[in-house]
Design a protein around this motif. Structure first.
Motif, short mmCIF file in Angstrom:
data_model
loop_
_atom_site.label_atom_id
_atom_site.label_comp_id
_atom_site.label_asym_id
_atom_site.label_seq_id
_atom_site.Cartn_x
_atom_site.Cartn_y
_atom_site.Cartn_z
N TYR A 11 -19.73 -5.89 -15.39
CA TYR A 11 -19.38 -7.30 -15.30
C TYR A 11 -19.64 -7.90 -13.93
O TYR A 11 -19.85 -9.10 -13.79
CB TYR A 11 -17.90 -7.49 -15.64
N VAL A 12 -19.58 -7.07 -12.88
CA VAL A 12 -19.74 -7.59 -11.53
C VAL A 12 -20.40 -6.53 -10.65
O VAL A 12 -20.02 -5.35 -10.72
CB VAL A 12 -18.37 -8.00 -10.95
N PRO A 13 -21.41 -6.90 -9.86
CA PRO A 13 -22.03 -5.91 -8.95
C PRO A 13 -21.01 -5.44 -7.92
O PRO A 13 -20.27 -6.24 -7.34
CB PRO A 13 -23.16 -6.71 -8.28
N LEU A 14 -20.96 -4.12 -7.72
CA LEU A 14 -20.02 -3.55 -6.75
C LEU A 14 -20.71 -3.46 -5.40
O LEU A 14 -21.32 -2.45 -5.05
CB LEU A 14 -19.54 -2.18 -7.23
N LYS A 15 -20.60 -4.54 -4.63
CA LYS A 15 -21.30 -4.63 -3.35
C LYS A 15 -20.61 -3.82 -2.26
O LYS A 15 -21.23 -3.48 -1.26
CB LYS A 15 -21.39 -6.10 -2.91
N LEU A 16 -19.31 -3.58 -2.42
CA LEU A 16 -18.54 -2.88 -1.41
C LEU A 16 -18.35 -1.42 -1.78
O LEU A 16 -18.28 -1.07 -2.96
CB LEU A 16 -17.16 -3.53 -1.25
N PRO A 17 -18.28 -0.52 -0.80
CA PRO A 17 -17.90 0.87 -1.10
C PRO A 17 -16.54 0.90 -1.80
O PRO A 17 -15.68 0.06 -1.52
CB PRO A 17 -17.84 1.52 0.29
N PRO A 18 -16.34 1.86 -2.70
CA PRO A 18 -15.09 1.87 -3.48
C PRO A 18 -13.82 1.86 -2.64
O PRO A 18 -12.86 1.17 -2.99
CB PRO A 18 -15.21 3.16 -4.31
N VAL A 19 -13.81 2.60 -1.54
CA VAL A 19 -12.60 2.65 -0.70
C VAL A 19 -12.32 1.28 -0.10
O VAL A 19 -11.17 0.79 -0.08
CB VAL A 19 -12.74 3.72 0.40
N GLU A 20 -13.38 0.62 0.40
CA GLU A 20 -13.20 -0.71 0.98
C GLU A 20 -12.81 -1.73 -0.10
O GLU A 20 -11.99 -2.62 0.13
CB GLU A 20 -14.47 -1.16 1.69
N LEU A 21 -13.40 -1.58 -1.29
CA LEU A 21 -13.06 -2.48 -2.40
C LEU A 21 -11.58 -2.35 -2.75
O LEU A 21 -10.88 -3.36 -2.96
CB LEU A 21 -13.93 -2.17 -3.61
N THR A 185 -15.83 -11.02 -3.50
CA THR A 185 -17.20 -10.79 -3.02
C THR A 185 -18.11 -11.99 -3.22
O THR A 185 -19.27 -11.96 -2.81
CB THR A 185 -17.81 -9.57 -3.72
N GLY A 186 -17.60 -13.06 -3.86
CA GLY A 186 -18.40 -14.25 -4.05
C GLY A 186 -19.45 -14.15 -5.12
O GLY A 186 -20.51 -14.79 -5.05
N VAL A 187 -19.19 -13.34 -6.17
CA VAL A 187 -20.15 -13.14 -7.26
C VAL A 187 -19.52 -13.64 -8.56
O VAL A 187 -18.40 -13.24 -8.88
CB VAL A 187 -20.54 -11.66 -7.39
N PRO A 188 -20.20 -14.51 -9.31
CA PRO A 188 -19.63 -14.98 -10.58
C PRO A 188 -19.59 -13.87 -11.63
O PRO A 188 -20.44 -12.97 -11.63
CB PRO A 188 -20.57 -16.11 -11.01
N VAL A 189 -18.60 -13.93 -12.52
CA VAL A 189 -18.44 -12.93 -13.57
C VAL A 189 -18.71 -13.60 -14.91
O VAL A 189 -17.96 -14.50 -15.32
CB VAL A 189 -17.03 -12.32 -13.56
N PRO A 190 -19.77 -13.21 -15.62
CA PRO A 190 -20.09 -13.86 -16.91
C PRO A 190 -19.14 -13.39 -18.01
O PRO A 190 -18.61 -12.28 -17.98
CB PRO A 190 -21.52 -13.41 -17.19
N GLU A 191 -18.91 -14.25 -19.00
CA GLU A 191 -18.11 -13.91 -20.16
C GLU A 191 -18.94 -13.07 -21.13
O GLU A 191 -20.12 -13.35 -21.35
CB GLU A 191 -17.64 -15.17 -20.88
N PRO A 192 -18.36 -12.02 -21.73
CA PRO A 192 -19.09 -11.28 -22.78
C PRO A 192 -19.39 -12.19 -23.96
O PRO A 192 -18.69 -13.18 -24.21
CB PRO A 192 -18.10 -10.17 -23.17
#
Length: 808
Positions: A11-21, A185-192
């Protein structure tokens, strides 16, 4: 909530490392922990795509598959009947560590020629990867599986562990967490996608919905899918559920669970043939109605527990669990798909009373929006058609008796200043933080400008916790980050100090008791009735304590009416530890019941001394604590509070007759002290012969403490004169009574008893009391004649009042 990273990434690109996210989510108010996945030991196994499929030139049952793994294309020999061009599959290169599908033993894949054709790897089955026992065909991955990704990374069970607060029910869904990540993160999340093919026959010809309890069910939707084939779910669906911590069941039930995890809206699938008269009735349970849930347990129900029923019987416990009489089986062909909005408080109470907490009840009790139910039912219908086949009837039965207007709120610049101290976040901070409108749009809010200094906002359908302007301001501040809110100096007048005399007195008394060598203990305000009985705090003429409506245990069932029980239990435990002595106290509230009113809450301090006055193990011969030690502690504390204490003979059920005194200040009883009665000592299993005890009511004491109400009184600069006097009095006359008469003279500043003698040389029935008197005048230095005159008048008065005479 367990949110697999592989699912979240859909649903959303994971731009951040998991720990930082996880840290950023926590700082935004959603407590999150990153849990890394287990390392797989397959070696070079990748997500591949079958780009071409050909017949094997030397074998009818084998085929040649050309597989792309991103930057490399390889050809392998494959005999799986389910392989097809365009599939995403698990491809193992030579050197991979797999499981032999025939023997089940570990093996390392090597190069091979099969029927004269070189095979450069293997397209793997579940069993060869150690993921299951199926080896009749290859493992087919979802169409969106990323080609060239190591299979261990793609199938990793790495996830975010979300600690969901009561108000954030939307975060009990993967989509809800994805929206938070997108906003950060400033990324839109599209609806399924919610579209699916519908037939021509209307759903109204198959089912009718009737809501008899609109206050407990604000919306109920029902979709019907006919001709489904119930069976195992596709591997990708099973994998998703396993990663999220749920057990796959069948393709229909798995689809409803998938949508519950995806959207946060619980759903339920009924066998349509088990719904009698083609009617769904949402009603309260009848008193004593019995119902068997899917887990095979029969429950006795009471209103207002909510049921899903047909006109003849109940078929589900609304919001909690379905019924055994309408569950999905392999023989099911027609499905009734339920999606509803239930009263969260009622669902929580039902689940608690029946001790039946489920994934569904956990979500419903947080409070769900009605619009969410409509989206979830369409999403689930689309998924069931994809995984179980069948045909959907046209439309959805929708009973919506409580539809209301959208919740429109106003966000103002002045409101933001009032709540967080600055309006900087309204327009945004260049290079540091976007404006309020941009933040809210990223969170799914509908935003309209309402003048230069205000916005009109409408919360998204998945947020049930946004009700007032302050909620909207909080959303902006937490996403921007409170560490990015500009610091502003405090302005305005400081609030006046709130005086709390009783609290100040309690804290001062505790400090003085510690100074006297005692240790503080703390116990719960809730206590067991047996402990109160042992401490003689209940019984004839004594208040019956208030009972908790839902006690955790018998030991925490009643509000205490006395500190004595817990204090003596603590003392008993302390005496079992060498050197076997203790000086303890507790300060806290007791709760005295009052008829038709709240209890009288009183601040009490109680203490106990047991063992010997020596603290060391080698001082076993020292004298034990007794009445006088408790009296000394009380006198010391009250004297340092600026009070003169008096002690009168008294009786108390807990204390030894003849060794009990009432503590008075200014003629008012403020407490009691003495030695424990031997029966009480044995009841609490105290391992000493004597226990000194005291108890003071701080509510009664507080108005008499001078430093709480008066200013400092300076010391006299004039000298004082001391005189010692020995008096003969009857043995029945208390020493405290004599002392009060001596202290009553205007020139007497202090009186101290330094000797008490009974025995040889004294008349029968008499005792000798020796006092040191300090005389002082505020007008000038006293002469010997003035002191003699004062002594003479004191002795005359004493003889008249108490029969005391000067000892020869």
């Amino acid at each position: 909530m367990k949110v697999p990273l592989s699912w979240l990434a859909d649903y959303v690109p994971l731009k951040l490392p998991p720990v930082e996210l996880a840290h950023r989510l926590t700082m935004a108010g959603i407590e999150t922990t990153f849990v890394p996945g287990k390392d797989a030991e397959w070696g070079p196994v990748y997500v591949g795509e079958v780009v071409r499929l050909e017949k094997h030139p030397n074998a009818d049952r084998l085929r040649l598959a050309t597989v792309s793994i991103g930057g490399e294309t390889l050809r392998v020999v494959c005999g799986a009947p389910n392989i097809a061009q365009g599939q995403r599959i698990a491809f193992a290169k030579t050197g991979a560590r797999l499981t032999d599908s025939h023997t089940g033993t570990p093996m390392t894949l090597g190069a091979a020629k099969i029927r004269g054709v070189e095979s450069q790897g293997m397209v793997c089955s579940e069993r060869e990867l150690g993921l299951g026992n199926d080896h009749d065909g290859i493992l087919v991955l979802p169409p969106n599986a990323p080609i060239g990704t190591p299979l261990a990374d793609y199938l990793s069970d790495a996830h975010l562990d979300i600690e969901v607060t009561t108000n954030r029910g939307d975060c009990l869904s993967v989509l809800g967490v994805a929206r938070e990540v997108g906003a950060i993160t400033g990324v839109p999340v599209p609806e399924p996608s919610l579209d699916y093919p519908e037939g021509t026959e209307p759903v109204s010809s198959a089912v009718r919905v009737q809501i008899d309890a609109p206050d407990l069910c604000s919306r109920y939707l029902a979709a019907v899918i006919k001709g489904v084939k119930v069976g195992p779910s596709p591997e990708w669906l099973q994998q998703r559920l396993k990663q999220a911590g749920l057990r796959p069941i069948n393709n229909v039930v798995d689809a409803t669970n998938y949508v519950m995890l995806e959207y946060g809206q619980p759903l339920h699938a009924f066998d349509l043939r088990q719904v009698r008269r083609d009617t769904i009735v949402v009603r309260q349970a009848r008193p004593g109605e019995r119902f068997t849930t899917l887990d095979g347990v029969e429950h006795t129900l009471q209103p207002p527990m909510l049921l899903i029923a047909d006109p003849e019987r109940a078929i589900a416990l609304a919001g909690v669990m379905g019924g055994a009489n309408s569950e999905m089986t392999e023989a099911t062909t027609d499905v009734l798909l339920e999606s509803a909005t239930f009263n969260g408080i009622n669902i929580r109470r039902t689940a608690q009373q029946l001790k039946l907490r489920t994934e569904a009840s956990t979500r419903f009790e947080k409070g769900l929006q009605s619009e969410l139910a409509g989206r979830a039912v369409r999403r689930a219908a689309r998924l069931i058609l994809r995984t179980a086949g069948g045909a959907a009837m046209r439309g959805i039965a929708d009973a919506f008796p409580a539809a209301g207007p959208a919740n429109r709120l106003r966000l103002s610049r002045s409101g933001m200043t009032r709540l967080i101290g600055t309006a900087a976040l309204f327009d945004g901070i260049p290079g540091r933080a976007p404006g309020a409108g941009e933040v809210l749009r990223a969170l799914g809010f509908a935003v309209q400008q309402a003048g230069h200094d205000a916005l009109t906002v409408t919360p998204p359908y998945w947020r049930s916790d946004i009700a007032i302007e302050e909620d909207v301001i909080e959303e902006v501040a937490r996403i921007v980050g409170y560490d990015n809110v500009p610091a502003e100096p405090l302005a305005g007048r400081m609030p006046a100090t709130l005086t709390q005399p009783l609290r100040e007195l309690r804290e001062r008394v505790k400090d003085l008791l510690v100074d006297a060598g005692m240790q503080e203990t703390i116990s719960y305000s809730l206590i067991g009735h047996r402990t109160l009985e042992q401490a003689l705090a209940v019984g004839p003429g004594k208040p019956e304590p208030l009972r908790a409506a839902n006690p955790l245990s018998r030991e925490q069932e009643y509000l205490r009416t006395s500190l004595r029980g817990n204090l003596l239990r603590t003392l008993a435990a302390a005496l079992r530890v060498p050197p076997g002595g203790a000086r303890i106290f507790e300060a806290g509230r007791v709760y005295i019941p009052r008829a038709e009113d709240l209890p009288d809450e009183r601040e009490i301090v109680a203490g106990a001394l047991a063992g010997t006055r020596g603290d060391s193990l080698w001082e076993k011969g020292a004298d034990p604590f007794d009445f006088h030690d408790a009296k000394g502690v009380v006198e010391s504390v009250l004297a340092r509070l600026g009070l003169d204490a008096a002690f009168e003979r008294a009786e108390d059920d807990l204390l030894h007759p003849g060794r009990t005194a009432r503590i008075t200040v200014d003629g008012e009883a403020v407490g009691v002290l003495g030695e424990l009665h031997p029966l009480v000592t044995r009841t609490f299993d105290l391992t000493v012969a004597k226990v000194a005890f005291f108890e003071i009511d701080l509510n009664t004491l507080q108005p008499r403490v001078p430093w709480l109400t008066t200013a400092f009184k300076p010391f006299s600069r004039l000298p004082s004169a001391d005189r010692d006097v020995a008096l003969l009095v009857d043995e029945s006359v208390p020493a405290g009574r004599v002392q009060r008469f001596l202290e009553d003279h205007p020139l007497v500043r202090r009186v101290a008893l330094f000797d008490r003698f009974v025995g040889k040389g004294l008349p029968a029935g008499k005792l000798s009391l020796a006092y040191r008197l300090e005389f002082q005048s505020g007008a000038g230095t006293l002469s010997a004649e003035q002191v003699n005159e004062a002594m003479s008048s004191l002795l005359q008065r004493l003889q008249a009042e108490t029969g005391a005479t000067l000892r020869a």
